[in-house]
Design a protein around this motif. Structure first.
Motif, PDB file in Angstrom:
ATOM      1  N   GLU A  37       0.850  -1.199   0.000  1.00 26.35           N
ATOM      2  CA  GLU A  37       0.000   0.000   0.000  1.00 26.35           C
ATOM      3  C   GLU A  37       0.880   1.242   0.000  1.00 26.35           C
ATOM      4  OE1 GLU A  37      -2.179   2.121  -0.449  1.00 26.35           O
ATOM      5  OE2 GLU A  37      -3.700   2.168   1.141  1.00 26.35           O
ATOM      6  N   SER A  48     -11.802   3.802  -1.026  1.00 24.22           N
ATOM      7  CA  SER A  48     -12.773   2.916  -0.367  1.00 24.22           C
ATOM      8  C   SER A  48     -13.104   3.387   1.040  1.00 24.22           C
ATOM      9  CB  SER A  48     -12.224   1.490  -0.318  1.00 24.22           C
ATOM     10  OG  SER A  48     -11.881   1.050  -1.601  1.00 24.22           O
ATOM     11  N   ASN A  53     -21.727   2.651   1.037  1.00 17.19           N
ATOM     12  CA  ASN A  53     -22.661   1.578   0.711  1.00 17.19           C
ATOM     13  C   ASN A  53     -22.254   0.784  -0.513  1.00 17.19           C
ATOM     14  OD1 ASN A  53     -23.722   2.882  -1.749  1.00 17.19           O
ATOM     15  ND2 ASN A  53     -24.448   4.419  -0.312  1.00 17.19           N
ATOM     16  N   MET A 445     -18.142  -0.125  -5.259  1.00 20.27           N
ATOM     17  CA  MET A 445     -17.818  -1.141  -4.251  1.00 20.27           C
ATOM     18  C   MET A 445     -18.286  -2.527  -4.702  1.00 20.27           C
ATOM     19  SD  MET A 445     -16.059   0.282  -1.930  1.00 20.27           S
ATOM     20  CE  MET A 445     -16.137  -0.542  -0.349  1.00 20.27           C
TER      21      MET A 445
END
Ligand SMILES: Cc1cc2nc3c(=O)[nH]c(=O)nc-3n(C[C@H](O)[C@H](O)[C@H](O)COP(=O)(O)OP(=O)(O)OC[C@H]3O[C@@H](n4cnc5c(N)ncnc54)[C@H](O)[C@@H]3O)c2cc1C
Length: 465
Positions: A37, A48, A53, A445
């Motif tokens: 990362e 993210s 949702n 997502m």
């Protein structure tokens, strides 16, 4: 602590939703997994971590979703927003797979809010994460680490050594030091290139200097660029992106969800010349919010102003920034740096065109203008009752759609038509396969979770061969 002398089964590039879904899935298949990362630990999780949702198909009410939302309706919604600009096989695969993702997410520690009406009225279609994207990411990282996934922060993957469709190694800069990492299979889940203003300028010119990036500053597209330069097929339109109108006072990067404004349908929106330029009442905000970033981006100076009177002041979520208020339109214009006479003329012309109707925020009502260009087709009421309020708007870029082409196994496709042998992709870096244009709330997502899981599983299975 990661061991650079070791050959990992699966190397995952990125630290957002798609990456963690891939890492957990690969590890659950028994693979040794290293996640690299770029961000430091405190900023892990890319775009993210800003999410709320995920759009999920379901045939009956669940604890977190009301009624039902079947494959055909989901598909039709996607066709409408993309104008059919989508890969039907990959899209339907994604839609069908969302029916199974919620229990898998819960098993990874993710918790959901009880179904709620929320700001975007999505209780039927979208499952909301309890604690938002940060809580979701924290759950995934905890699960990944408990399973034995190794995570290295502050580590940018600089390039992949891709030879005839085979990644032999990757070059990284880890905490400032160069290193080479080896793995049998690699998952590219490093997001879009929206934080790379120079790259955006190739399509938008200097206008991109006025864009605000809603999410992570680490999504610079370095891996995407590197792969495309090495014979990987591209998918998606480079000029397309998810762009909403946000408060112009938002920070240049990472402002997140709170900078979005929902006032447009109840206002008139004018540009720097105090002129209206689009139908603010075209449709409900959830169906139109993703077009307003592009609309503002096309205006001079990439700035616009949403003008509201006191009748409409309580119809939308307040901004995180204070509204600009005044007792007259001329005074409001002066505070915004607009020509007072021009704004007064625009408001007067608009007010004269408003037809009497029955104002109703819950349906496409009959309050509209007549003889005005552009028209306001719903929720049109006169702007005449002080105090007047305004919010400045700028294009808020969420993510870009240009990515790498993949197949149903999340294998990256080479320009010669063959799949890469050990390279997989998930998330924004391949979302353009499915999102040709437009956007469906909760679909980012959905794509990342579905393809993250596939990529992780396929990468582990390749590594085991
Ligand atoms: C404010 C906001 C709200 C949103 N709300 C929603 C929502 O409610 N529902 C929804 O479905 N979608 C939402 N989205 C879109 C959603 O965030 C994305 O579609 C999704 O999170 C993408 O996941 P990803 O893993 O592909 O990318 P990201 O989460 O952005 O992860 C990419 C990761 O790659 C890392 N990285 C980049 N380059 C490198 C490199 N060279 N080396 C190592 N690491 C690298 C980054 O640090 C980052 O961790 C929202 C986005 C924003 C900005």
């Amino acid at each position: 602590m990661a061991d650079f002398s070791k050959t990992y089964d699966v190397l995952v590039i990125g630290g957002g939703n798609a990456a963690l879904c891939a890492a957990i899935s690969a590890r659950k298949q028994g693979a040794s997994v290293l996640v690299l990362e770029h961000a430091p630990r405190a900023f892990r999780g890319g775009n993210s971590r800003h999410t709320r949702n995920l759009r999920a198909m379901h045939t009956a009410p669940t604890s977190v979703l009301t009624e039902s939302y079947g494959e055909d309706e989901y598909w039709e919604d996607l066709v409408r927003v993309t104008g059919g600009n989508t890969d039907e096989t990959l899209a339907r695969m994604t839609i069908r797979a969302t029916a199974q993702v919620l229990p898998w997410m819960e098993a990874c520690g993710v918790r959901f809010q009880p179904s709620l009406s929320g700001t975007l009225s999505l209780s039927r279609t979208n499952a909301f994460f309890l604690g938002g994207g940060k809580a979701l990411l924290n759950a995934y990282y905890t699960t990944a680490e408990r399973l034995g996934v190794e995570v290295l922060y502050d580590t940018e993957v600089v390039s992949l050594d891709l030879d005839d469709g085979l990644v032999r190694s990757v070059s990284v800069t880890s905490r400032g030091f160069p290193a080479t990492v080896r793995a049998k299979a690699v998952v590219a889940s490093s997001g879009g290139f929206q934080a790379n203003i120079g790259w955006l300028k190739r399509y938008w010119g200097d206008a991109a200097d006025n864009f605000i990036i809603r999410g992570t500053p680490y999504a610079k597209g370095r891996i995407l660029e590197n792969l495309l330069a090495q014979g990987v097929q591209q998918a998606g339109d480079p000029t397309q992106c998810h762009a909403v109108a946000i408060d112009a006072r938002a920070p240049a990067f990472d402002g997140g969800i709170v900078t979005r404004l929902d006032c447009v349908p109840f206002s008139i929106v004018v540009n720097r010349d105090a002129q209206r330029f689009y139908d603010e009442g075209e449709d409900f905000w959830p169906k139109r919010y993703a077009i307003w970033g592009r609309l503002v981006a096309q205006q001079p100076g990439q700035i616009a102003y949403s003008i509201i009177d006191s009748k409409a002041a309580h119809l939308f979520m307040p901004s995180v920034f204070p509204p600009v208020t005044a007792d007259s339109i001329a005074e409001l214009a002066a505070k915004l740096g607009l020509d007072p006479a021009a704004l007064e003329r625009t408001v007067t012309d608009y007010n004269a065109a408003v037809q009497t109707g029955t104002f109703d925020t819950t349906r496409l009502d009959d309050c509209r203008t007549e003889g005005l260009t552009p028209p306001k087709t719903h929720w049109a009421r006169t702007v005449d009752t002080a105090p007047f309020t305004a919010y400045p708007l700028r294009p808020g870029i969420t993510f870009t759609y240009l990515g790498v082409k993949i197949d149903t196994q999340a294998r990256v496709q080479m320009q010669d038509g063959r799949p890469a042998k050990n390279l997989f992709a998930a998330g924004e870096i391949m979302a353009g396969n499915i999102l040709g244009r437009g956007y469906l709330a909760g679909f980012g997502m959905a794509i990342g979770t579905v393809f993250g899981r596939i990529a992780g599983k396929e990468a582990a299975s390749y590594a085991h061969h």
